[in-house]
Design a protein around this motif. Structure first.
Motif, PDB file in Angstrom:
ATOM      1  N   VAL A   1      -8.007  20.864  19.351  1.00  0.00           N
ATOM      2  CA  VAL A   1      -6.739  20.161  19.073  1.00  0.00           C
ATOM      3  C   VAL A   1      -5.738  20.279  20.220  1.00  0.00           C
ATOM      4  CG1 VAL A   1      -6.939  20.226  16.561  1.00  0.00           C
ATOM      5  CG2 VAL A   1      -5.963  22.200  17.767  1.00  0.00           C
TER       6      VAL A   1
ATOM      7  N   LYS B   1       1.390  19.604  20.934  1.00  0.00           N
ATOM      8  CA  LYS B   1       0.925  18.850  19.756  1.00  0.00           C
ATOM      9  C   LYS B   1      -0.546  18.503  19.909  1.00  0.00           C
ATOM     10  CE  LYS B   1       5.248  16.482  18.503  1.00  0.00           C
ATOM     11  NZ  LYS B   1       5.905  15.156  18.333  1.00  0.00           N
TER      12      LYS B   1
ATOM     13  N   GLN C   1      -3.920  16.407  17.601  1.00  0.00           N
ATOM     14  CA  GLN C   1      -4.339  15.639  16.422  1.00  0.00           C
ATOM     15  C   GLN C   1      -5.748  16.056  16.030  1.00  0.00           C
ATOM     16  OE1 GLN C   1      -3.768  11.559  17.700  1.00  0.00           O
ATOM     17  NE2 GLN C   1      -1.654  11.612  16.875  1.00  0.00           N
TER      18      GLN C   1
ATOM     19  N   THR D   1      -1.970  16.313  12.174  1.00  0.00           N
ATOM     20  CA  THR D   1      -1.477  16.827  13.455  1.00  0.00           C
ATOM     21  C   THR D   1      -1.166  18.317  13.338  1.00  0.00           C
ATOM     22  OG1 THR D   1       0.804  16.367  12.807  1.00  0.00           O
ATOM     23  CG2 THR D   1      -0.348  14.637  14.042  1.00  0.00           C
TER      24      THR D   1
ATOM     25  N   VAL E   1       1.340  21.148  15.395  1.00  0.00           N
ATOM     26  CA  VAL E   1       2.413  21.332  16.389  1.00  0.00           C
ATOM     27  C   VAL E   1       2.674  22.826  16.552  1.00  0.00           C
ATOM     28  CG1 VAL E   1       4.816  20.876  17.005  1.00  0.00           C
ATOM     29  CG2 VAL E   1       3.494  19.129  15.766  1.00  0.00           C
TER      30      VAL E   1
ATOM     31  N   TRP F   1      -1.212  16.958   7.335  1.00  0.00           N
ATOM     32  CA  TRP F   1      -2.502  16.295   7.197  1.00  0.00           C
ATOM     33  C   TRP F   1      -2.512  15.464   5.913  1.00  0.00           C
ATOM     34  CZ3 TRP F   1      -1.380  21.052   5.551  1.00  0.00           C
ATOM     35  CH2 TRP F   1      -1.744  21.387   4.253  1.00  0.00           C
TER      36      TRP F   1
END
Ligand SMILES: NC(=[NH2+])NCCC[C@H]1O[C@@H](n2cnc3c(N)ncnc32)[C@H](O)[C@@H]1O
Length: 441
Positions: free
Chosen positions: A314, A331, A333, A400, A402, A419
Motif C-alpha cells: 500500500v 497515502k 490504496q 485507502t 493514510v 474501506w
C-alpha cells in the motif's frame, strides 16, 4: 502549564473544529484527543489535525511550536494549529510552556532506552534481520573495497563490524546517539576493527563527518515501517553526507496490508466477556472494544491461513527520492478480492526492505517481515475492526490507508483505514463505508 497568547487576527479564521469536552488543558498525549475536523463511524470519532478557529483578542494557550509559522494551541478546550504570525505574547501571567512538549522527539526517553541492552539484545537476537544485513555486506564485499560507509544508528556496531570483518572499506563512520556508543567503541577495539571503524556519538543530523560517504547503511525501520520516524534522520544524513551517486541501504521499503481473521485475539479480548465463570459480562464489551481495538496490536503473529486475500503493497518508499516532507502524510490504496468465506476481524500490516547491489545486475537482498518469511522481532501489526464482519469468497474490500504523522509528537503517527465491502451476497455490512483511526503512541 502553557503560555497564554492573544490573537491579533484580522477577523475570524473560519475553520471547522470539533470541540473537545475538556475543562482541563488537553493532555496532548491523550490518543483519544478530539481535535480539528473529523468524522464518525461505528461510534469512533476520527481525529484530524487542522487549524484552530479564533477571534481577535482571544487568549490561546500554546502547547508547542513545532515550526516558526504554525503553533499548536488550545482555545476553550479546542486544540489545533494557529498561524504564529497573528499572535502576540500575553503580558499577563507569563507561564512556562508545557515542559512535556519541549521534547517533541522524546529523545531523552528514546535514546535512554537504546542506552540499555534490552533493545539491542532483541535486535541482535533477530536472526532474519541481522543475517539480512550481514548478507548485504557479504554479497557486496568486493565492491565495498575502499568505500567510505556511514552506519547511521549503529547501536552496538554490528553492521559496522560486518563491514570491517567481511569487506575492505576505507572507513566506516559508526554514528550512535545513545550512551551505547561508549561500549560500541570498546566492541570495535575488542574485535580489532578500530583501524577501519570510527564511532561518533551524537545525533546523525548534528554530527560532523570529515568527508562524504559512498554508502549510507542504517537499520531504521520501526513498527509499521515508520514508527519512531528514525527514517527522517536517515533522509537528513543522506542529503548532507551521501555523495552524488552514493548507495542507500535499504534502497527501498514497502508497507504491505492484508484483510485477516483474528479469532484468537478476538476471543481473548472480546468473546471472553460473554460467559466468564458462568456470568454475563457483556456490558463490558463496549469498553473492551474501546480499550483493545482502538490501537494497533504490535508484535502480532499472523498465521498465513488467516489472510483472507492476497496481500497488497500500500505504500512504497524510494530511499533516494523520499523527502522529509513526504513523511507528514502518506497515502495508499488497496483492493482485496476475498478468497474464502470467513470472519473479517481486521487488517494486518508488515514491511519489506530491499538492498540493491553495489554491482550493476548484482542480486538484491530482501528483508521481508511478513508471515511467509522468517520471523523477526517486528512480527506484524494487527488493526482490529470495531466488530467483525462476515465476508464471502468473491467479496471485495477496497479502500485507502493514510499514515498521518503527529504534528507534535514527532515519532508518532495515526493510521486511518477507510474501506468498503462490496459483496457477492447482500451482506448488510457491505453497504457501509468504514473509517478507523488508530493511534500509534
Ligand atoms: N530500527 C529501529 N527502529 N531501531 C534500531 C536502530 C536504532 C539505533 O539507532 C540509534 N539512533 C536512532 N536515531 C538516531 C539518530 N538520529 N542519530 C544517531 N543514532 C540514532 C538508536 O540510539 C539505536 O541505537
Amino acid at each position: 502549564m502553557m503560555r497564554p497568547v492573544r490573537s491579533m487576527l484580522p477577523g475570524q479564521i473560519s475553520l471547522e473544529v470539533a470541540p473537545i469536552r475538556s475543562e482541563r488543558p488537553a493532555n496532548l498525549r491523550d490518543p483519544n484527543l478530539k481535535t480539528g475536523g473529523g468524522g464518525i463511524s461505528n461510534n469512533r470519532v476520527t481525529c484530524f489535525v487542522s487549524q484552530l478557529s479564533f477571534s481577535r483578542g482571544d487568549r490561546l494557550l500554546v502547547h508547542a511550536k513545532p515550526s516558526s509559522e504554525w503553533w499548536w494551541a488550545e482555545l476553550q478546550g479546542v486544540i489545533g494549529y494557529v498561524p504564529a504570525g497573528y499572535l502576540s505574547q500575553d503580558a499577563a501571567g507569563e507561564e512556562e510552556e508545557d515542559p512535556s512538549i519541549e521534547d517533541p522527539w522524546q529523545d531523552e526517553e528514546y535514546f535512554g532506552n537504546y542506552g540499555t541492552l534490552r533493545l539491542h539484545l532483541e535486535m541482535l537476537s533477530d536472526k532474519s534481520r541481522t543475517e539480512a544485513y550481514r548478507q548485504v555486506i557479504l554479497s557486496n564485499s568486493a565492491s565495498l573495497s575502499s568505500k567510505r560507509v556511514m552506519d547511521l544508528g549503529c547501536g552496538t556496531g554490528i553492521i559496522s563490524l560486518f563491514c570491517a570483518q567481511l569487506a575492505r572499506p576505507s572507513m566506516v563512520y559508526a554514528v550512535e546517539a545513545s550512551s551505547m556508543a561508549e561500549y560500541t567503541r570498546q566492541l570495535v577495539k575488542q574485535n580489532g576493527c578500530d583501524e577501519v571503524v570510527t564511532v561518533l556519538q551524537g545525533r546523525a543530523e548534528e554530527i560532523e563527518l570529515p568527508e562524504q560517504v559512498d554508502v549510507l547503511v542504517s537499520e531504521w525501520m520501526g513498527n509499521c515501517l515508520l514508527f519512531e520516524f528514525m527514517v527522517e534522520s536517515v533522509l537528513l544524513a543522506r542529503d548532507r553526507w551521501l555523495r552524488d551517486g552514493g548507495t542507500m541501504w535499504p534502497s527501498s521499503a514497502a508497507l504491505t496490508l492484508v484483510p485477516c481473521q483474528a479469532d484468537s485475539y478476538y476471543a481473548e479480548k472480546m468473546a471472553f466477556w460473554e460467559r466468564p465463570y458462568g456470568l454475563d459480562f457483556t456490558p463490558l464489551q463496549p469498553l473492551a472494544q474501546q480499550e483493545f481495538f482502538t490501537k494497533p496490536k504490535f508484535s502480532h503473529i499472523i498465521d498465513p491461513c488467516d489472510c483472507l486475500a492476497a496481500p497488497c503493497d500500500v505504500i512504497s518508499l524510494d530511499m533516494y527520492t523520499l523527502q522529509v516532507g513526504d513523511l507528514e502524510q502518506m497515502k495508499g490504496q488497496f483492493h482485496f478480492c476475498v478468497e474464502k468465506s470467513a470472519v473479517f476481524h481486521g487488517f494486518t500490516a508488515w514491511f519489506t526492505v530491499c538492498f540493491k547491489s553495489l554491482e550493476a545486475g548484482g542480486a538484491t537482498v530482501e528483508l521481508n517481515t511478513g508471515p511467509n518469511s522468517g520471523p523477526t522481532h517486528w512480527k506484524q501489526t494487527l488493526f482490529m475492526l470495531d466488530r467483525p464482519v462476515s465476508v464471502c469468497a468473491g467479496d471485495s474490500i477496497s479502500g485507502t490507508i493514510v499514515l498521518q504523522r503527529n504534528p507534535v509528537w514527532r515519532r508518532h503517527m495515526t493510521v486511518t483505514l477507510h474501506w468498503t465491502i462490496k459483496g457477492s451476497t447482500d451482506n448488510p455490512d457491505n453497504a457501509q463505508a468504514n473509517i478507523f483511526i488508530y493511534y500509534m503512541h
